[in-house]
Design a protein around this motif. Sequence first.
Motif, short mmCIF file in Angstrom:
data_model
loop_
_atom_site.label_atom_id
_atom_site.label_comp_id
_atom_site.label_asym_id
_atom_site.label_seq_id
_atom_site.Cartn_x
_atom_site.Cartn_y
_atom_site.Cartn_z
N MET A 649 0.85 -1.19 0.00
CA MET A 649 0.00 0.00 0.00
C MET A 649 0.88 1.24 0.00
O MET A 649 1.77 1.37 0.85
CB MET A 649 -0.89 0.01 1.25
CG MET A 649 -1.83 1.23 1.32
SD MET A 649 -2.64 1.39 2.95
CE MET A 649 -3.40 -0.23 3.11
N LEU A 650 0.71 2.14 -0.99
CA LEU A 650 1.39 3.43 -1.04
C LEU A 650 0.37 4.53 -0.79
O LEU A 650 -0.73 4.54 -1.38
CB LEU A 650 2.08 3.64 -2.38
CG LEU A 650 3.32 2.78 -2.66
CD1 LEU A 650 3.96 3.21 -3.97
CD2 LEU A 650 4.32 2.88 -1.53
N ARG A 708 -9.05 -7.90 2.68
CA ARG A 708 -8.75 -7.30 3.99
C ARG A 708 -7.92 -6.03 3.81
O ARG A 708 -8.12 -5.03 4.52
CB ARG A 708 -7.98 -8.33 4.85
CG ARG A 708 -7.45 -7.80 6.17
CD ARG A 708 -8.54 -7.27 7.05
NE ARG A 708 -8.02 -6.81 8.33
CZ ARG A 708 -8.66 -5.99 9.16
NH1 ARG A 708 -9.88 -5.56 8.85
NH2 ARG A 708 -8.12 -5.63 10.30
N ALA A 709 -7.01 -6.01 2.84
CA ALA A 709 -6.16 -4.84 2.60
C ALA A 709 -7.01 -3.65 2.14
O ALA A 709 -6.76 -2.50 2.55
CB ALA A 709 -5.11 -5.17 1.56
N GLN A 710 -8.02 -3.91 1.29
CA GLN A 710 -8.89 -2.82 0.85
C GLN A 710 -9.65 -2.21 2.04
O GLN A 710 -9.82 -0.99 2.14
CB GLN A 710 -9.88 -3.33 -0.19
CG GLN A 710 -9.23 -3.60 -1.56
CD GLN A 710 -10.26 -4.09 -2.57
OE1 GLN A 710 -10.56 -5.28 -2.60
NE2 GLN A 710 -10.79 -3.19 -3.36
N GLY A 739 -2.71 3.74 -3.35
CA GLY A 739 -2.59 2.71 -4.37
C GLY A 739 -2.30 1.37 -3.73
O GLY A 739 -1.41 1.26 -2.87
N LEU A 740 -3.04 0.32 -4.09
CA LEU A 740 -2.86 -1.03 -3.57
C LEU A 740 -2.45 -1.95 -4.70
O LEU A 740 -2.95 -1.84 -5.82
CB LEU A 740 -4.15 -1.56 -2.93
CG LEU A 740 -4.60 -0.98 -1.61
CD1 LEU A 740 -5.90 -1.63 -1.20
CD2 LEU A 740 -3.55 -1.21 -0.54
N ARG A 769 -8.74 12.43 -6.36
CA ARG A 769 -8.06 12.30 -5.06
C ARG A 769 -8.99 11.67 -4.01
O ARG A 769 -10.16 11.40 -4.28
CB ARG A 769 -7.54 13.66 -4.54
CG ARG A 769 -6.45 14.27 -5.41
CD ARG A 769 -5.96 15.57 -4.79
NE ARG A 769 -4.79 16.08 -5.50
CZ ARG A 769 -4.81 16.83 -6.58
NH1 ARG A 769 -5.99 17.17 -7.09
NH2 ARG A 769 -3.70 17.24 -7.15
N ASN A 770 -8.42 11.43 -2.81
CA ASN A 770 -9.16 10.87 -1.67
C ASN A 770 -9.87 9.57 -2.06
O ASN A 770 -11.03 9.37 -1.77
CB ASN A 770 -10.17 11.90 -1.14
CG ASN A 770 -10.69 11.49 0.24
OD1 ASN A 770 -10.02 10.74 0.96
ND2 ASN A 770 -11.85 11.98 0.61
N GLN A 771 -9.09 8.68 -2.73
CA GLN A 771 -9.64 7.41 -3.20
C GLN A 771 -8.61 6.30 -2.98
O GLN A 771 -7.42 6.56 -2.82
CB GLN A 771 -10.00 7.48 -4.69
CG GLN A 771 -11.10 8.46 -5.02
CD GLN A 771 -11.51 8.35 -6.47
OE1 GLN A 771 -11.57 7.25 -7.01
NE2 GLN A 771 -11.80 9.51 -7.10
N VAL A 772 -9.09 5.04 -3.03
CA VAL A 772 -8.24 3.85 -2.97
C VAL A 772 -8.36 3.15 -4.31
O VAL A 772 -9.47 2.78 -4.73
CB VAL A 772 -8.66 2.90 -1.83
CG1 VAL A 772 -7.80 1.65 -1.85
CG2 VAL A 772 -8.55 3.61 -0.48
N ILE A 773 -7.24 2.97 -4.99
CA ILE A 773 -7.22 2.31 -6.31
C ILE A 773 -6.38 1.05 -6.19
O ILE A 773 -5.24 1.09 -5.68
CB ILE A 773 -6.63 3.23 -7.39
CG1 ILE A 773 -7.48 4.49 -7.51
CG2 ILE A 773 -6.56 2.50 -8.72
CD1 ILE A 773 -8.90 4.23 -7.97
N VAL A 774 -6.91 -0.09 -6.67
CA VAL A 774 -6.19 -1.38 -6.64
C VAL A 774 -5.61 -1.62 -8.03
O VAL A 774 -6.35 -1.58 -9.03
CB VAL A 774 -7.13 -2.53 -6.25
CG1 VAL A 774 -6.38 -3.85 -6.29
CG2 VAL A 774 -7.71 -2.27 -4.87
#
Length: 781
Positions: A649-650, A708-710, A739-740, A769-774
């Motif tokens: 995770m970055l 689980r990481a998300q 970023g995952l 911005r303010n998001q999680v991207i896999v």
Amino acid sequence: MLIKRWFASLVNRAVLFMVAGIILSTLVVVFLGSWVSRAELEAQARQQVSTIAELVAGDLDARLAQRRDTLAHVAENLTVAEEVLKGRGEVFVRRDISLQHLFDVVFLFDADGNAIASHPEKFSAAGLSVADRAYFTETSSQLTPVISEPFVSRYQDRPAIMMTAPVFDHRKRFIGVIAGALFLKGENFMTEPGSIDVGKTGYVTVATRNGMVLTHGRTGESMLPVQVDSAAVRSAMDGFEGATSAHSSDGVETIMAVRQLSQVPWYVAAVWPADEAYGPVHRLTDSLVLVLLGVLLVGLPTALIVFRRLMAPLKMLGAQISDRHLGVRTQPVDEVGGTEIRQVAETFNTVMEERDEVMASLAEREAFFRSLTRSAPIGIVQTDVLGRIEFANPAFEQIVGVPSNDLQQSILIEGVYEDDRPSALEAWYQALHNRTIFRARFRLKSLDKGLVWADVMTAVIDTEEKTLGTITVVRDITHELEIESRLAEEQARANSILGVLQEGVLMTDAQGAIRYANAAVGEFLGLEDIGEGEPFFEQVTISDNERTWKAEELLHGDDRENLYVTLKNVHGDSFDIDLTVLHLRPDTDRPRVVFVIRDDSERRREEERLSWEATHDSLTGLLNRRAFNASLIHCLTEMSPRTNDSVLMLIDLDYFKPVNDEGGHLLGDDLLMQLSELLVNTVRQSDTVARLGGDEFGIILPTCGLERAQTLAEQIRAGIEALRLQKDGRDFGVTASIGLTMLNGSDSGVREVLARADEGTYAAKAQGRNQVIVMPPSARH
């Protein structure tokens, strides 16, 4: 019969015994001398080659480490944009004088392995590509400095090694490699080991553990395969260190010492031919054999002549006995042995001879007594029953400074100093009355020396009928008492010095019983009073990270310096100490062992602090980029198909610059510290959290699984968004683009995984911005 008659002669027996003794003694001396000398020379030779190998290996390690660290330092300072690196690379290389002094050639490559610049100019880098070179691929994938295996360079096919370090831009992206080349046959330190001589014909060789010669002290060759023709060479390639016997490729017996380098998988071998090392033993044996031959050639005829002359009087022995019996001869006959003595026994049996023997014996005893007393080194005085001196030897005259004639008939007790006389006289009378030997120490008056301390012993001379007087032995002990006094002063001075030392100094016997301890030792043992004879190793336990030291190892092992251990006493107190062990008089019947105990806790705390600072971010206390990369490499190598997927995770903060610009750097630092605490509290203890630089963070989630990481990433995103700080009536806060990516067995290295996760953060920023991207593992950039 002829042999029996020949052996009947004492001359022949003596000559034969002498020759046999010479030969046997010489053989024993030659054998023992050769054996002892060879063993001693072998130990010295092993020590010598071991020292040379250790010095060369240490020097190579230091120089390689210096160049690698300097190269890494220069790479860290080249933090520019990729376009600037390509445009001004030639200037960067030419400007850095430190690298030019440390390397034969300095190169700068871009991220694809194409040469940007080189120095000196004669090693032009135009059109050069090293993308297929192992040192480039390792550096670009591991993103750490690399020391390459030896290879054949493109410049005149010269063998060389290459040191490389990755170059990053301001965003910590990999943009190139700076490298320094060292030619194995150039004018640099790599050629120095080959010029070192071990003795006259020995040499030093440096090779890699995978079997490539870097420099060969005997042949001068390099970049040739190691000739694995002996067990010692195979052991050296397997990591062996130490000295051993070996054979060279041409079958010559040698003594070889091996030391492994810590910076690279190389080893240094110092080789010394055994013939040269043991040369003095061979020369000594040859000399002794020549001496034996010379002694036999000269001694045998000489012994025959001398013995025959010495035994010639036996022929006249019969005539002497006859003359003695007839009264013509008054002297005793000569006493001899062997067959001739039996002839004397047949005729020598008269009363006159027995009487002469008794009188001669009495005369000999009288002469012996007089000679003994006059030549004795101690004073001897004989007195009559009234204590008057009848005889004094020269040694006593020298003690009192009075000639023998003046001492005659003087009273012996009057020569005692007046203050000592009453007690000496009383003890003297008591000893004579009880028929015991009088012993005392008192002062005598001397005309030359003033007062002399004397050790006196007196015994009575008596027979069954009457007492004849006394015999007194006097020994001057003035000098001995002065030496004893000085020794006592020196002992007291030494005890005073040891008593004020901060280091504990303790001495035991060979069984570990305490014979001396200064005051500082009591602090370590937790005792106010240390009794002599107490067992030291029942009071303490000495251990390090690997084991607990046994008393036998320290009492009967080798001397040891700077032994960093932990001492624990019977009260449970523990001390980090630097222990020195010295063995005194180990070959005597009263050996002693000295332990010097120094408090080492401050030094160890400083080492722990420096180690922590090298791997952690000073502001947040999280791991730094170097430690994070090492953890990521470990995670990649430890992946197993039987465990859950590991995830990287970055986290890149959004709008952090306005916080710094408008709220101030102190507010920005406070925000980073609270955010770091949020990350640590959200993830598991087994996860790795690091600040990669500026407003960028990284988290390694081993065996976590993507789902689980998300969930954790969303918790972190929400927690960062909710984190608000106030200053001067204003609210400050940031969001995070995360970023995952899952770690995959097909990943080539750290660079690929980081780039994939970094691409996720860029995608999150691009989508508002303010998001999680896999980012899936199949993605490439």
